[in-house]
Design an enzyme around this catalytic site. Structure first.
Site, PDB file in Angstrom:
ATOM      1  N   GLU B  78       4.570  12.748   3.367  1.00 21.80           N
ATOM      2  CA  GLU B  78       3.921  11.657   4.096  1.00 21.80           C
ATOM      3  C   GLU B  78       4.662  11.265   5.362  1.00 21.80           C
ATOM      4  O   GLU B  78       4.050  11.046   6.415  1.00 21.80           O
ATOM      5  CB  GLU B  78       3.745  10.443   3.173  1.00 21.80           C
ATOM      6  CG  GLU B  78       2.775  10.682   2.011  1.00 21.80           C
ATOM      7  CD  GLU B  78       3.408  11.367   0.800  1.00 21.80           C
ATOM      8  OE1 GLU B  78       4.629  11.663   0.847  1.00 21.80           O
ATOM      9  OE2 GLU B  78       2.702  11.602  -0.196  1.00 21.80           O
ATOM     10  N   HIS B 147      -0.926   2.567  -8.300  1.00 23.51           N
ATOM     11  CA  HIS B 147      -2.176   3.109  -7.764  1.00 23.51           C
ATOM     12  C   HIS B 147      -3.265   2.040  -7.652  1.00 23.51           C
ATOM     13  O   HIS B 147      -4.437   2.365  -7.548  1.00 23.51           O
ATOM     14  CB  HIS B 147      -2.716   4.238  -8.657  1.00 23.51           C
ATOM     15  CG  HIS B 147      -1.879   5.470  -8.667  1.00 23.51           C
ATOM     16  ND1 HIS B 147      -0.676   5.549  -9.297  1.00 23.51           N
ATOM     17  CD2 HIS B 147      -2.077   6.688  -8.110  1.00 23.51           C
ATOM     18  CE1 HIS B 147      -0.161   6.763  -9.144  1.00 23.51           C
ATOM     19  NE2 HIS B 147      -0.996   7.474  -8.420  1.00 23.51           N
TER      20      HIS B 147
END
Lengths: 333, 355
Positions: B78, B147
């Site tokens: 990322e 999440h």
């Protein structure tokens, strides 16, 4: 000779490299002196004409000139928090750069960036105050220029300390995977602030790490402008020709502390003594003379660098500070 | 419920515009397709975007239409690919980057907060950073605390980033097209609870008519999702729908609620919030992000800082509490805002006697 003149031909390259090295040194010598104005007797970083931290590149000039001698204004360069030598070699406007370091309205970024955040879009130069931060943008810029069909390349300068950052490994993997036209330049000055490379890095040469990413890795010892010029030339040519990235580690020497004001107590006395003999500008001038370059010509280069440095500093000193509203004008487009 | 993608035929005139009811996911996909067609500098990169079309179905069909140079699967790196997008933007591309879950942004926060958000400022306006960073937010489906977060305020707090969250498909498409054309970095968040994927429950109301033709929804402007006179609900993304649910219930009790859909938290449209509360005199902010230091506090402060607003009741908020999001289905749903809890809070506000 202007510091941003495009170098042509090897003889010219060597003189250009000498000029850019001297230019950087002359500017930084003045910065170092001025930096202490108003800060003493009790050291106060915020005071004086040059506030904030100051990281000088004294001794590391060969890394900048040996690489940038191969670059065009349209090539994309990211440098580190120790950026002056690279900025000058890339052709960043000297006056605007000095004014930015002083926090003035006439600076590259109207005083919003400062010495660690020099941006000159006209020559695609930027630098950053965070270790490893410039590596991935260089990969992205390289890929973008490839997509755009340009034969421009990107170069990311970093210190050897950055190689232990996750960013380094992510970006090198991406660059190799995407055959990005990028050259990674590690300026190995052996210290990440106060911690030595030996105490922080598991490999002796970061060039070896290139193998992990399937790209050529080159180690250049000696802080030698000619040797750096040769190694960088090959890597730049490879990148431009579509051959993908190269990792180059350059041995260099930080002749000053990490920042101005650093007492350098972490460096062994013997090492500090030896630094005096390692000034790359003195050594390069001697070699140029030995190779038949005219001393008077070199003197003229030095005189011009002094004159340009004085001019840039005077410009910075005499410029106005930005108006408060300037800070609000550049958050969003 | 019929498939959100079902084309609803118009009843009367053959000349009326064709009604297409799309999910947010489909609307976003269409927005990217259209912007990539219009502008060759728009590129897409991120995890699982090219071959499978994105785990949130945002990028399906792009690889075939635009090729591997412009639609790129990345490694799970990322910092690397978001940092690379900043470099792409600096030399003239307009990258759209997706990072699946906002929860993952911690691994690449520097690329977002120090790099993308500050390019323009540090360069004194010389260098732009036209990139869109898309991500999913929100919980409610037992996916645990890594999440399920929203983290709206985390990004709204960083100067230099625009942060937007659509609540319906029409806005989603128009806002994404605006975001792609914007010269600043835009964090584009889509809430799983309204996104419209088959394997996740969704609010049917979020799937709306989405015109095929070009239109843009401006960034930084809130919308009045429902007009009312007695109380103002301010929400964003999924909580707009909770507010509408609550307003529908309260309407039967004779209470008229106005619902403000923020759409953007950076910049925050304080004018629209203030105009509504000036009219109603009562405010409830609802946010499925953590409460403290959050969007709800900012909304309430925006009203309290305006001396011209006469409040009939103390402003209140309904948010996720300041705890990591628990996994168990016995725990998570009771902590999240919903229409019922919001209506109950509204009754409290409406019964408050100001002294």
């Amino acid at each position: 000779m202007q510091s941003n003149a495009t170098p042509i031909g090897n003889r010219h390259h060597r003189l250009w490299m000498y000029q850019a090295m001297v230019q950087s040194r002359e500017l930084e010598t003045r910065i170092k002196t001025i930096y202490f104005e108003g800060k003493l007797p009790v050291f106060n970083m915020a005071k004086g004409p040059i506030p904030g931290e100051m990281h000088l590149s004294v001794g590391q000039e060969p890394c900048a000139v040996g690489v940038c001698a191969h670059l065009r204004p349209s090539d994309f360069v990211t440098a580190t928090h120790r950026p002056h030598h690279v900025a000058i070699a890339k052709g960043v406007n000297l006056r605007a750069m000095a004014a930015e370091i002083f926090g003035k309205e006439t600076g590259l970024s109207h005083g919003l960036g400062g010495h660690m955040h020099l941006f000159d879009a006209s020559v695609n130069f930027s630098c950053s105050g965070i270790i490893g931060e410039g590596i991935a943008p260089a990969v992205g810029a390289a890929v973008a220029m490839k997509i755009q069909g340009r034969d421009d390349i990107a170069v990311s300068f970093m210190g050897e300390g950055a190689t232990n950052q996750g960013q380094f490994h992510e970006a090198l993997n991406l660059a190799s995977l995407w055959k990005a036209p990028v050259v990674f330049i590690i300026e190995d000055n052996a210290y990440g602030i106060s911690v030595s490379k030996a105490e922080s890095t598991s490999v002796a040469s970061n060039a070896d790490r290139a193998a992990a990413y399937g790209m050529p890795g080159v180690f250049v010892p000696g802080n030698d402008p000619d040797a750096i010029y040769e190694a960088a030339g090959e890597a730049v040519a490879r990148a431009r020709a579509g051959g993908g990235p190269t990792l180059i580690e350059l041995e260099t020497h930080r002749l000053e502390g990490h920042f101005v004001g650093d007492t350098v107590e972490y460096r062994p006395p013997a090492e500090l003594e030896s630094l005096a003999t390692l000034d790359p500008i003195t050594l390069f001038r001697a070699r140029l003379e030995a190779d038949g370059h005219d001393g008077a010509e070199l003197n003229a280069i030095e005189a011009e660098a002094i004159s340009l440095a004085d001019d840039a500093i005077a410009f910075a000193r005499n410029s106005e500070y930005p108006a408060a509203r300037e800070a609000f004008a550049h958050v969003f487009a | 419920m019929s498939s959100p993608d079902t084309v609803e035929k118009t009843k009367s005139s053959a000349t009326a515009p064709r009604q297409r009811r799309l999910t947010i996911a489909r609307a976003l996909n269409e927005a990217i397709h259209q912007e990539m067609t219009a502008d060759a500098s728009v590129v897409v990169l991120g995890e699982d975007l090219a071959k499978i079309g994105g785990v949130w179905s945002t990028t399906g069909g792009l690889l075939d239409a635009f090729g591997a140079d412009r639609v790129r699967d990345t490694p799970i790196s990322e910092s690397g690919f978001i940092g690379a997008a900043v470099g792409m933007a600096a030399v003239g591309l307009r990258p759209i980057v997706e990072l699946m879950f906002v929860d993952f942004f911690g691994v690449c926060m520097n690329a977002i907060s120090s790099l993308a958000a500050k390019q323009r400022f540090f360069s004194g306006g010389q260098v732009k950073c036209p990139m869109v960073l898309m991500t999913s937010v929100g919980g409610g489906y037992s996916d645990g605390g890594q999440h399920s977060q929203c983290l709206y305020a985390t990004f709204g707090h960083l100067p230099g980033l625009k942060v937007v969250i659509p609540s319906n498909a029409y806005d989603a498409k128009g806002m994404l097209r605006s975001a792609i054309r914007d010269d600043d970095p835009v964090v584009f968040m889509f809430h799983k609870g309204v996104h419209g994927l088959g394997w996740l429950g969704t609010v049917p109301r979020a799937a709306t008519h989405v015109p095929e033709e070009e239109y843009y929804v401006p960034l930084g402007k809130a919308a009045v999702a429902r007009e009312g006179t007695d109380l103002t609900f301010v929400g964003l993304g999924l909580t707009v729908h909770h507010a509408i649910d609550a307003a529908n219930v309260l309407q039967k009790e004779g209470v008229s609620c106005e619902v403000i859909d923020l759409r953007s938290i950076a910049p925050l449209d304080r004018d629209t919030i203030r105009a509504s509360v000036r009219k109603t005199g009562r405010l409830i902010a609802v946010d499925d992000d953590y409460m403290s230091y959050g969007v709800s506090g900012e909304v309430i402060a925006s009203v309290c800082e305006d001396a011209g607003i006469a409040l009939k009741a103390t402003p209140r908020r309904l948010c996720f509490p300041d705890i990591p999001i628990p996994f168990s289905p016995a725990l998570e749903p009771g902590l999240l805002p919903n229409g019922e809890r919001l209506a109950a809070l509204a009754r409290e506000v409406l019964s408050e006697k100001r002294t």
